[in-house]
Design an enzyme around this catalytic site. Structure first.
Site, mmCIF file in Angstrom:
data_model
loop_
_atom_site.group_PDB
_atom_site.id
_atom_site.type_symbol
_atom_site.label_atom_id
_atom_site.label_comp_id
_atom_site.label_asym_id
_atom_site.label_seq_id
_atom_site.Cartn_x
_atom_site.Cartn_y
_atom_site.Cartn_z
ATOM 1 N N GLY A 137 -9.473 -9.744 -4.733
ATOM 2 C CA GLY A 137 -10.796 -9.309 -5.212
ATOM 3 C C GLY A 137 -11.802 -10.453 -5.289
ATOM 4 O O GLY A 137 -13.001 -10.211 -5.399
ATOM 5 N N LYS A 154 -14.883 -17.925 4.707
ATOM 6 C CA LYS A 154 -14.252 -18.147 3.399
ATOM 7 C C LYS A 154 -12.836 -18.670 3.623
ATOM 8 O O LYS A 154 -12.099 -18.112 4.426
ATOM 9 C CB LYS A 154 -14.192 -16.828 2.622
ATOM 10 C CG LYS A 154 -15.555 -16.215 2.349
ATOM 11 C CD LYS A 154 -15.444 -14.941 1.536
ATOM 12 C CE LYS A 154 -15.095 -13.724 2.350
ATOM 13 N NZ LYS A 154 -15.084 -12.472 1.583
ATOM 14 N N TYR A 171 0.820 -1.216 0.000
ATOM 15 C CA TYR A 171 0.000 0.000 0.000
ATOM 16 C C TYR A 171 0.855 1.268 0.000
ATOM 17 O O TYR A 171 1.866 1.353 0.699
ATOM 18 C CB TYR A 171 -0.833 0.071 1.277
ATOM 19 C CG TYR A 171 -1.838 -1.045 1.468
ATOM 20 C CD1 TYR A 171 -2.829 -1.292 0.524
ATOM 21 C CD2 TYR A 171 -1.820 -1.824 2.616
ATOM 22 C CE1 TYR A 171 -3.781 -2.291 0.728
ATOM 23 C CE2 TYR A 171 -2.764 -2.827 2.826
ATOM 24 C CZ TYR A 171 -3.732 -3.053 1.881
ATOM 25 O OH TYR A 171 -4.663 -4.036 2.087
ATOM 26 N N ASP A 229 -14.522 -10.390 -2.630
ATOM 27 C CA ASP A 229 -15.539 -9.342 -2.747
ATOM 28 C C ASP A 229 -16.653 -9.771 -3.701
ATOM 29 O O ASP A 229 -17.835 -9.550 -3.433
ATOM 30 C CB ASP A 229 -14.895 -8.032 -3.230
ATOM 31 C CG ASP A 229 -13.764 -7.610 -2.310
ATOM 32 O OD1 ASP A 229 -13.888 -7.817 -1.087
ATOM 33 O OD2 ASP A 229 -12.740 -7.090 -2.808
HETATM 34 O O1 KDG Z 1 -10.520 -7.250 -1.323
HETATM 35 C C1 KDG Z 1 -9.615 -6.674 -2.229
HETATM 36 C C2 KDG Z 1 -9.060 -5.457 -1.615
HETATM 37 O O2 KDG Z 1 -8.380 -5.854 -0.462
HETATM 38 C C3 KDG Z 1 -8.099 -4.725 -2.449
HETATM 39 O O3 KDG Z 1 -8.666 -4.329 -3.665
HETATM 40 C C4 KDG Z 1 -7.525 -3.496 -1.805
HETATM 41 O O4 KDG Z 1 -9.300 -2.562 -0.545
HETATM 42 C C5 KDG Z 1 -8.195 -3.034 -0.569
HETATM 43 C C6 KDG Z 1 -7.481 -3.195 0.674
HETATM 44 O O5 KDG Z 1 -7.604 -2.288 1.467
HETATM 45 O O6 KDG Z 1 -6.824 -4.191 0.887
#
Ligand code: KDG
Length: 325
Positions: free
Chosen positions: A261, A230, A108, A264
């Site tokens: 993803g 999950k 990040y 989600d």
């Molecule tokens: O679930 C997928 C997300 O984790 C990714 O797209 C990025 O939102 C995100 C995160 O904060 O990890």
């Protein structure tokens, strides 16, 4: 009559996905995608015919503009999104298939991003009134103190106004500055949700003293109706407060591009199927198929299915399974 079937609050990020597998230090080519757990879920719900809206902030910059365009393209309402001058749009990178083949790692660059400055002011009562249901995750409360307060306000307002809440625990330890806070902050937010999506690792953090089944009963004691655990390629399990239990194996896919993803799309398809009163066992199957589809591409939202795609996928796998019998 409400204007939105679902609203959520969360950061939308620019995702830079490594085109070649392997460690990022050797990467030269990145593919640009737009992602973020809450955005991903709303985007999947939108493809399934639900009206959605997101509360967030983006930077008043090119990437913020890119995100706003993507939200409009996915039919997500942007009327509660602020574009601000004083902080940039957040970004993150994805490293694929390294060090573990088939897995992805995220890096990040979002600390101090525009969305991390969201606060109570971003959550307007009128917007919440106009929504039927609310989808929340454990990611937004981890972004900053003010984001935590914003989620708390949305959670409290939802309860006061009688809106159903759907929650994914999504504990991202890389984001929590103070790990001690995770439990104390998330449990009250999860309390009373209709459905909680989680995984074994998150349950261990939320209920460190308890075995899996005990943690699930604690969730039921706090008013939750359905818990879905999950477990990625090991499949998923569903527990209801009335004692029903179902298990679904993950569908094998020959192509794994990027697993980020998948969870989600799983959440959105499960919720949508549940609301359509599809039997829970079949809802779990459809959700697993959606998760499987998302791992076949880079990017979190591009392969999310609509109902027609889900039907076609289900038919294909049912026929394939029959042949194997
Ligand atoms: O679930 C997928 C997300 O984790 C990714 O797209 C990025 O939102 C995100 C995160 O904060 O990890």
């Amino acid at each position: 009559m409400e204007s939105y079937d679902f609203i959520s609050i969360g950061e939308v990020l620019i995702q830079l996905n490594n085109v070649t597998p392997g460690p990022l230090r050797y990467s030269r080519y990145f593919e640009v995608h737009i992602a973020g757990a809450e955005f991903n879920v709303l985007s999947a719900l939108s493809k399934l015919g639900f009206r959605t809206g997101l509360i967030t902030r983006v930077g008043k910059d090119e990437f913020g503009e890119m995100i706003l365009r993507a939200l409009r393209a996915e039919n997500i309402d942007t009327s509660c999104i602020k574009a601000v001058d004083d902080a940039p749009t957040g970004i993150y990178f994805i490293q694929r298939h390294y060090p573990i083949p088939g897995k992805s790692t995220v890096f990040y660059y979002r600390h101090g991003s525009a969305a991390s400055y969201m606060d109570e002011e971003d959550v307007q009562e009128d917007y919440v009134r106009r929504a039927r249901r609310v989808f929340l995750t454990g990611i937004t409360p981890a972004l900053s103190e003010s984001c935590y307060r914003a989620v708390k306000k949305l959670s409290e307002l939802s309860r006061e106004l009688g809106k159903e809440v759907f929650f994914d625990t999504n504990i991202r330890l890389k984001l929590w500055r103070n790990v001690e806070n995770v439990r104390d902050r998330l449990l009250p937010l999860i309390h009373g949700s209709k459905i909680v999506f989680t995984n074994k690792e998150d349950l261990k953090i939320l209920f460190p003293q308890n075995l899996l089944e005990e943690s699930i009963s604690k969730l039921f004691q706090s008013g939750i109706d359905i818990v879905v655990v999950k477990s990625g390629e090991e499949g998923s399990s569903l527990y209801t407060r009335d004692g029903e239990f179902y298990r679904e194996y993950a569908y094998p896919t020959p192509v794994i591009e990027d697993v980020i993803g998948a969870g989600d799309a799983f959440d959105a398809v499960f919720i949508a199927s549940f609301l359509k009163q599809i039997p829970l066992k079949d809802a779990l199957k459809l959700a697993s198929l959606a998760g499987m589809l998302v791992v076949t591409t880079r990017g979190d939202v591009e392969a999310q299915p609509d109902w027609k795609t889900l039907e076609a996928l289900k038919k294909y796998y049912e026929e394939k399974m029959d042949l194997l019998r």
